[in-house]
Design an enzyme around this catalytic site. Structure first.
Site, PDB file in Angstrom:
ATOM      1  N   ARG A  98      59.337  81.445  10.560  1.00 44.28           N
ATOM      2  CA  ARG A  98      59.176  81.697  11.993  1.00 44.28           C
ATOM      3  C   ARG A  98      57.896  82.472  12.287  1.00 44.28           C
ATOM      4  NH1 ARG A  98      65.410  83.207  12.306  1.00 44.28           N
ATOM      5  NH2 ARG A  98      66.280  81.136  12.726  1.00 44.28           N
TER       6      ARG A  98
ATOM      7  N   HIS B  42      67.928  77.021  12.088  1.00 44.69           N
ATOM      8  CA  HIS B  42      69.150  77.827  12.121  1.00 44.69           C
ATOM      9  C   HIS B  42      69.639  77.981  10.691  1.00 44.69           C
ATOM     10  CE1 HIS B  42      73.277  79.114  12.850  1.00 44.69           C
ATOM     11  NE2 HIS B  42      73.612  78.227  11.930  1.00 44.69           N
TER      12      HIS B  42
ATOM     13  N   ASN C 125      62.854  78.344  17.640  1.00 46.23           N
ATOM     14  CA  ASN C 125      62.452  79.061  16.430  1.00 46.23           C
ATOM     15  C   ASN C 125      62.651  78.222  15.171  1.00 46.23           C
ATOM     16  OD1 ASN C 125      65.221  79.129  16.129  1.00 46.23           O
ATOM     17  ND2 ASN C 125      65.403  81.343  16.347  1.00 46.23           N
TER      18      ASN C 125
ATOM     19  N   TYR D 130      78.349  76.600  18.438  1.00 48.94           N
ATOM     20  CA  TYR D 130      78.003  77.828  19.163  1.00 48.94           C
ATOM     21  C   TYR D 130      79.180  78.359  19.974  1.00 48.94           C
ATOM     22  CZ  TYR D 130      73.173  76.584  17.995  1.00 48.94           C
ATOM     23  OH  TYR D 130      72.014  76.271  17.333  1.00 48.94           O
TER      24      TYR D 130
ATOM     25  N   THR E  14      64.656  86.308  14.266  1.00 46.60           N
ATOM     26  CA  THR E  14      65.052  85.216  15.155  1.00 46.60           C
ATOM     27  C   THR E  14      63.959  84.883  16.159  1.00 46.60           C
ATOM     28  OG1 THR E  14      67.371  85.816  14.926  1.00 46.60           O
ATOM     29  CG2 THR E  14      66.796  84.497  16.843  1.00 46.60           C
TER      30      THR E  14
ATOM     31  N   GLU F 229      80.435  76.272   9.400  1.00 47.24           N
ATOM     32  CA  GLU F 229      79.353  75.414   9.867  1.00 47.24           C
ATOM     33  C   GLU F 229      79.139  74.212   8.943  1.00 47.24           C
ATOM     34  OE1 GLU F 229      76.082  78.129  10.313  1.00 47.24           O
ATOM     35  OE2 GLU F 229      76.939  79.031  12.118  1.00 47.24           O
TER      36      GLU F 229
ATOM     37  N   PHE G 197      73.273  82.033  28.913  1.00 46.86           N
ATOM     38  CA  PHE G 197      72.193  81.258  28.299  1.00 46.86           C
ATOM     39  C   PHE G 197      72.674  79.983  27.613  1.00 46.86           C
ATOM     40  CE2 PHE G 197      73.540  84.287  25.018  1.00 46.86           C
ATOM     41  CZ  PHE G 197      73.723  83.458  23.918  1.00 46.86           C
TER      42      PHE G 197
ATOM     43  N   LYS H 278      65.879  72.403  13.586  1.00 46.58           N
ATOM     44  CA  LYS H 278      66.216  72.174  14.985  1.00 46.58           C
ATOM     45  C   LYS H 278      65.253  71.175  15.648  1.00 46.58           C
ATOM     46  CE  LYS H 278      66.959  76.371  16.770  1.00 46.58           C
ATOM     47  NZ  LYS H 278      67.242  77.812  16.945  1.00 46.58           N
TER      48      LYS H 278
ATOM     49  N   ARG I 182      67.750  83.705   5.096  1.00 52.13           N
ATOM     50  CA  ARG I 182      67.429  84.451   6.314  1.00 52.13           C
ATOM     51  C   ARG I 182      66.135  85.249   6.141  1.00 52.13           C
ATOM     52  NH1 ARG I 182      71.025  83.884  10.179  1.00 52.13           N
ATOM     53  NH2 ARG I 182      70.691  85.906  11.173  1.00 52.13           N
TER      54      ARG I 182
END
Length: 152
Positions: free
Chosen positions: A102, A115, A112, A49, A91, A126, A57, A9, A85
């Site tokens: 993270r 993704h 963070n 998203y 997260t 995706e 948000f 990101k 993950r």
């Protein structure tokens, strides 16, 4: 073998952590079969998203993901969705265990760094958003026989 999407990101790119994070994926024995640096447009953000667009948000999420380039990765591996993950950690970076990406580099829920798709259906959807026909390079890695037993 499974395939997943990973996005480095804007905070990852801006903090110059791309190489550090990619090296963790490679050290784990995961196979990068696609990679590109790009800007996420507001339209792409809304597609990616989609389940969050109507949430309060979302505007800040879109503003963040479109604020600087990202690096999109297509990654293959055995149980790669779960493995990825686990490598990333919780997260919220404040809650992520030390030793995870993270946990080592983030202290934010939104910023963070990375993704990763949360399941096979999300990964397929995706990957299609970020990579087109011919964008991925499937090939045999010569190290495969040294990464796991033949019967695994």
């Amino acid at each position: 073998m499974e395939r997943t999407l990973v996005l480095l990101k804007p905070d990852c790119v801006q903090r110059r952590l791309m190489g550090e994070i990619i090296s963790r994926f490679e050290a784990k024995g995961l196979n990068i079969v696609g990679m590109k640096m790009m800007h996420v447009t507001p339209d792409l953000a809304k597609q990616h998203y989609a389940e969050h667009v109507e949430k309060p948000f979302y505007p800040s999420l879109e503003s963040f993901i479109t604020s600087a380039p990202i690096v999109a990765l297509a990654i293959d591996g055995i149980e790669v969705i779960r493995v990825m993950r686990d490598l990333l950690g919780a997260t919220n970076g404040c809650n992520a265990a030390p030793g995870t990406i993270r946990g080592d580099f983030s202290n934010s829920r939104q910023m963070n760094l990375v993704h990763a798709s949360d399941g096979p259906e999300a990964a397929a959807r995706e990957l299609h958003l970020y990579f087109g026909t011919g964008d991925l390079c499937d090939f045999d890695h010569v190290t495969e026989e040294f990464m796991r037993a033949a019967d695994e």
